[in-house]
Design a protein around this motif. Structure first.
Motif, PDB file in Angstrom:
ATOM      1  N   VAL A 128       0.841  -1.204   0.000  1.00 20.53           N
ATOM      2  CA  VAL A 128       0.000   0.000   0.000  1.00 20.53           C
ATOM      3  C   VAL A 128       0.874   1.252   0.000  1.00 20.53           C
ATOM      4  CG1 VAL A 128      -1.752   1.312   1.261  1.00 20.53           C
ATOM      5  CG2 VAL A 128      -1.886  -1.184   1.182  1.00 20.53           C
ATOM      6  N   ILE A 129       1.915   1.255   0.825  1.00 20.10           N
ATOM      7  CA  ILE A 129       2.807   2.420   0.920  1.00 20.10           C
ATOM      8  C   ILE A 129       3.500   2.684  -0.404  1.00 20.10           C
ATOM      9  CG2 ILE A 129       4.930   3.274   2.002  1.00 20.10           C
ATOM     10  CD1 ILE A 129       4.068   1.685   4.524  1.00 20.10           C
ATOM     11  N   ILE A 130       4.058   1.636  -1.021  1.00 19.08           N
ATOM     12  CA  ILE A 130       4.759   1.796  -2.302  1.00 19.08           C
ATOM     13  C   ILE A 130       3.787   2.254  -3.390  1.00 19.08           C
ATOM     14  CG2 ILE A 130       6.004   0.574  -4.127  1.00 19.08           C
ATOM     15  CD1 ILE A 130       7.176  -1.230  -1.945  1.00 19.08           C
ATOM     16  N   SER A 131       2.594   1.667  -3.411  1.00 19.39           N
ATOM     17  CA  SER A 131       1.605   2.008  -4.446  1.00 19.39           C
ATOM     18  C   SER A 131       1.246   3.483  -4.401  1.00 19.39           C
ATOM     19  CB  SER A 131       0.343   1.162  -4.272  1.00 19.39           C
ATOM     20  OG  SER A 131       0.617  -0.206  -4.419  1.00 19.39           O
ATOM     21  N   ILE A 132       0.872   3.966  -3.222  1.00 16.46           N
ATOM     22  CA  ILE A 132       0.425   5.350  -3.101  1.00 16.46           C
ATOM     23  C   ILE A 132       1.589   6.323  -3.288  1.00 16.46           C
ATOM     24  CG2 ILE A 132      -0.615   7.042  -1.545  1.00 16.46           C
ATOM     25  CD1 ILE A 132      -2.236   4.780  -0.320  1.00 16.46           C
ATOM     26  N   ALA A 133       2.769   5.957  -2.788  1.00 20.16           N
ATOM     27  CA  ALA A 133       3.922   6.849  -2.913  1.00 20.16           C
ATOM     28  C   ALA A 133       4.433   6.916  -4.356  1.00 20.16           C
ATOM     29  CB  ALA A 133       5.042   6.382  -1.991  1.00 20.16           C
ATOM     30  N   HIS A 134       4.347   5.802  -5.092  1.00 19.76           N
ATOM     31  CA  HIS A 134       4.956   5.743  -6.427  1.00 19.76           C
ATOM     32  C   HIS A 134       4.048   6.294  -7.524  1.00 19.76           C
ATOM     33  CE1 HIS A 134       7.543   4.266  -9.634  1.00 19.76           C
ATOM     34  NE2 HIS A 134       6.477   3.717 -10.205  1.00 19.76           N
ATOM     35  N   PHE A 135       2.787   5.898  -7.532  1.00 14.55           N
ATOM     36  CA  PHE A 135       1.905   6.249  -8.648  1.00 14.55           C
ATOM     37  C   PHE A 135       1.262   7.621  -8.427  1.00 14.55           C
ATOM     38  CE2 PHE A 135       2.017   1.560  -8.675  1.00 14.55           C
ATOM     39  CZ  PHE A 135       2.452   1.352  -9.976  1.00 14.55           C
ATOM     40  N   GLY A 182       7.903  -6.006 -11.216  1.00 17.27           N
ATOM     41  CA  GLY A 182       9.049  -5.120 -11.378  1.00 17.27           C
ATOM     42  C   GLY A 182       8.831  -4.002 -12.374  1.00 17.27           C
ATOM     43  N   LYS A 183       7.592  -3.842 -12.847  1.00 16.41           N
ATOM     44  CA  LYS A 183       7.321  -2.807 -13.845  1.00 16.41           C
ATOM     45  C   LYS A 183       7.446  -1.395 -13.286  1.00 16.41           C
ATOM     46  CE  LYS A 183       4.267  -5.582 -16.789  1.00 16.41           C
ATOM     47  NZ  LYS A 183       2.908  -5.707 -17.379  1.00 16.41           N
ATOM     48  N   ILE A 184       7.430  -1.260 -11.970  1.00 21.21           N
ATOM     49  CA  ILE A 184       7.544   0.091 -11.388  1.00 21.21           C
ATOM     50  C   ILE A 184       8.945   0.667 -11.602  1.00 21.21           C
ATOM     51  CG2 ILE A 184       5.775  -0.298  -9.637  1.00 21.21           C
ATOM     52  CD1 ILE A 184       8.078  -0.616  -7.607  1.00 21.21           C
ATOM     53  N   PHE A 185       9.917  -0.194 -11.998  1.00 22.09           N
ATOM     54  CA  PHE A 185      11.272   0.290 -12.260  1.00 22.09           C
ATOM     55  C   PHE A 185      11.431   0.791 -13.689  1.00 22.09           C
ATOM     56  CE2 PHE A 185      11.775  -2.912  -8.854  1.00 22.09           C
ATOM     57  CZ  PHE A 185      12.271  -2.068  -7.855  1.00 22.09           C
ATOM     58  N   GLN A 186      10.392   0.633 -14.506  1.00 17.11           N
ATOM     59  CA  GLN A 186      10.441   1.132 -15.875  1.00 17.11           C
ATOM     60  C   GLN A 186      10.245   2.635 -15.900  1.00 17.11           C
ATOM     61  OE1 GLN A 186       7.467  -1.039 -18.060  1.00 17.11           O
ATOM     62  NE2 GLN A 186       8.549  -3.011 -17.892  1.00 17.11           N
ATOM     63  N   HIS A 195       8.809   6.195 -16.509  1.00 19.46           N
ATOM     64  CA  HIS A 195       7.455   6.771 -16.507  1.00 19.46           C
ATOM     65  C   HIS A 195       6.398   5.839 -15.910  1.00 19.46           C
ATOM     66  CE1 HIS A 195       9.296   9.801 -19.034  1.00 19.46           C
ATOM     67  NE2 HIS A 195       9.559   8.906 -19.984  1.00 19.46           N
ATOM     68  N   SER A 196       6.815   4.816 -15.181  1.00 25.31           N
ATOM     69  CA  SER A 196       5.819   3.914 -14.567  1.00 25.31           C
ATOM     70  C   SER A 196       4.959   4.634 -13.537  1.00 25.31           C
ATOM     71  CB  SER A 196       6.516   2.717 -13.921  1.00 25.31           C
ATOM     72  OG  SER A 196       7.361   3.151 -12.837  1.00 25.31           O
ATOM     73  N   SER A 197       5.507   5.689 -12.956  1.00 25.24           N
ATOM     74  CA  SER A 197       4.752   6.427 -11.937  1.00 25.24           C
ATOM     75  C   SER A 197       3.524   7.107 -12.509  1.00 25.24           C
ATOM     76  CB  SER A 197       5.625   7.455 -11.235  1.00 25.24           C
ATOM     77  OG  SER A 197       6.088   8.432 -12.152  1.00 25.24           O
ATOM     78  N   ARG A 198       3.525   7.288 -13.839  1.00 24.21           N
ATOM     79  CA  ARG A 198       2.396   7.948 -14.500  1.00 24.21           C
ATOM     80  C   ARG A 198       1.409   6.938 -15.108  1.00 24.21           C
ATOM     81  NH1 ARG A 198       3.399  13.295 -14.706  1.00 24.21           N
ATOM     82  NH2 ARG A 198       5.569  13.970 -14.469  1.00 24.21           N
ATOM     83  N   ALA A 199       1.572   5.678 -14.781  1.00 24.49           N
ATOM     84  CA  ALA A 199       0.697   4.644 -15.315  1.00 24.49           C
ATOM     85  C   ALA A 199      -0.736   4.894 -14.895  1.00 24.49           C
ATOM     86  CB  ALA A 199       1.160   3.268 -14.850  1.00 24.49           C
ATOM     87  N   LYS A 200      -1.651   4.575 -15.766  1.00 23.56           N
ATOM     88  CA  LYS A 200      -3.080   4.756 -15.489  1.00 23.56           C
ATOM     89  C   LYS A 200      -3.592   3.570 -14.690  1.00 23.56           C
ATOM     90  CE  LYS A 200      -7.214   6.624 -16.024  1.00 23.56           C
ATOM     91  NZ  LYS A 200      -7.567   7.920 -15.416  1.00 23.56           N
ATOM     92  N   LEU A 201      -4.056   3.834 -13.507  1.00 27.13           N
ATOM     93  CA  LEU A 201      -4.624   2.795 -12.660  1.00 27.13           C
ATOM     94  C   LEU A 201      -6.120   3.008 -12.572  1.00 27.13           C
ATOM     95  CD1 LEU A 201      -2.016   2.842  -9.747  1.00 27.13           C
ATOM     96  CD2 LEU A 201      -2.076   1.291 -11.694  1.00 27.13           C
ATOM     97  N   SER A 202      -6.887   1.991 -12.882  1.00 25.39           N
ATOM     98  CA  SER A 202      -8.342   2.105 -12.821  1.00 25.39           C
ATOM     99  C   SER A 202      -8.777   2.347 -11.384  1.00 25.39           C
ATOM    100  CB  SER A 202      -9.002   0.843 -13.359  1.00 25.39           C
ATOM    101  OG  SER A 202     -10.410   0.896 -13.169  1.00 25.39           O
ATOM    102  N   THR A 203      -9.700   3.286 -11.187  1.00 27.18           N
ATOM    103  CA  THR A 203     -10.259   3.557  -9.860  1.00 27.18           C
ATOM    104  C   THR A 203     -11.742   3.305  -9.846  1.00 27.18           C
ATOM    105  OG1 THR A 203     -10.466   5.891 -10.504  1.00 27.18           O
ATOM    106  CG2 THR A 203      -8.514   5.242  -9.243  1.00 27.18           C
TER     107      THR A 203
END
Length: 344
Positions: free
Chosen positions: A54-61, A329-333, A335-343
């Motif tokens: 949860v911490i990595i998800s919210i901090a990264h994206f 490991g895709k978060i290391f690619q 511009h991964s931080s700008r990935a579109k996550l469905s909400t």
């Protein structure tokens, strides 16, 4: 939290055999101890991994950098610290029935335990306020719930909880007025528990749990009442649906987030209510609640920290997608931080 060992005096073992006034020790058979260590270690690992995700998800994206998720992040950090700092020593104390880490570490452990419990309920309180404005006063949401407001909420949660937790333990406010009774009847070497007078137990429980819990339940009841009215209004005519197409979608999203966070609140209250009920009852009935029962209720409360990421995974599609990206490991690619996550 009364972790004293009255009722175990029939056992010949003591935490420190060479010291007078040592706490009695209950020794579990190896066939029980090993499964207990495996069980508690599983809980600790699940809690650490779940909340770390949860911490990595919210901090990264960047898409998840919203006011509500900042408060959810603060809650996840609280649960993570509980698993890293509080649960391992508590596991040893529960299974070995003795505290071997010294008096200073005991005070730090108890203070941090109280602090993190208060941080959790204050975070949930502020989340309920955030949800109230998002659903009940959406036109004022962006002006009322700003980045500065969120930072202030988080600072209040942590600083006030720090003062309560460390102030109560190190200033011995929990035994104020009954110091001699505590020293003569409960204090022993090798124990680590929070003993509270009747006044302390009632005041602490009411201020830290019952009043905030009642207020949050009242807020969510009002939120769902208004959300239900909004849903009926939106679906009243086809024309209104067309005119408010985007706002309808946002309203659905907000209602889903509110429902999910209400479930998080419900899990918190379900996990911690038994402990706080016993915490008030115990001094009234002359501290006769069995220590094993108290210990079990504390661990049920700890399970709340394990449950929150499971709730997010079940209800939030963004968490599931973020989880897959982190594991793969895709978060290391780039511009991964700008990935579109469905909400949705």
């Amino acid at each position: 939290m009364n972790f004293s060992q009255p009722g175990m005096s029939e056992h010949s073992d003591f935490c420190y055999e060479s010291l007078n006034g040592s706490c009695p020790k209950f020794t579990y058979p190896t066939v029980i101890r090993i499964p207990l260590y495996i069980f508690f270690m599983t809980i600790i690992v699940l809690t650490i991994c779940g909340n770390l995700l949860v911490i990595i998800s919210i901090a990264h994206f960047k898409q998840l950098h919203t006011p509500t998720n900042c408060l959810v992040l603060s809650l996840a950090v609280t649960d993570f610290l509980l698993a890293v700092v509080i649960m391992p020593p508590s596991m040893v104390r529960t299974i070995e029935t003795c505290w071997y880490f010294g008096d200073v570490v005991c005070k730090l452990h108890s203070s941090t335990d109280v602090m993190l419990s208060n941080v959790s309920i204050l975070n949930l309180s502020f989340i309920s306020i955030d949800r109230y404005y998002a659903v009940c006063q959406p036109l004022h949401y962006r002006t009322k719930i700003t980045s500065v407001t969120i930072v202030i909420m988080i600072l209040i949660s942590w600083n006030l909880s720090f003062i309560i937790g460390f102030g109560m333990i190190f200033m011995k406010l929990n035994i104020l007025g009954i110091e001699d009774f505590y020293d003569n009847n409960f204090h022993c070497f090798g124990g680590c528990f929070i003993f509270q007078s009747k006044t302390s137990a009632i005041i602490a429980s009411v201020l830290s749990f019952y009043i905030p819990g009642f207020i949050m339940i009242s807020i969510y009841q009002k939120i769902f009442h208004i959300a239900l009215k909004q849903a009926r209004s939106i679906h009243s005519t086809a024309c209104q649906q067309i005119q408010t197409g985007n706002s309808t979608s946002i309203s659905k999203m907000e209602r889903k987030a509110t429902k999910t966070l209400a479930i998080v609140l419900g899990v918190f209250l379900s996990c911690w209510s038994p402990f706080f009920v016993c915490n008030i009852i115990d001094p009234i009935i002359n501290y006769s609640v069995p220590p094993g029962l108290f210990d079990a209720l504390v661990w049920i409360g700890y399970l709340n920290s394990t449950s929150n990421p499971i709730v997010y995974a079940f209800f939030y599609s963004w968490f599931r997608k973020a989880f897959k990206m982190i594991i793969s490991g895709k978060i290391f690619q780039a511009h991964s931080s700008r990935a579109k996550l469905s909400t949705e």
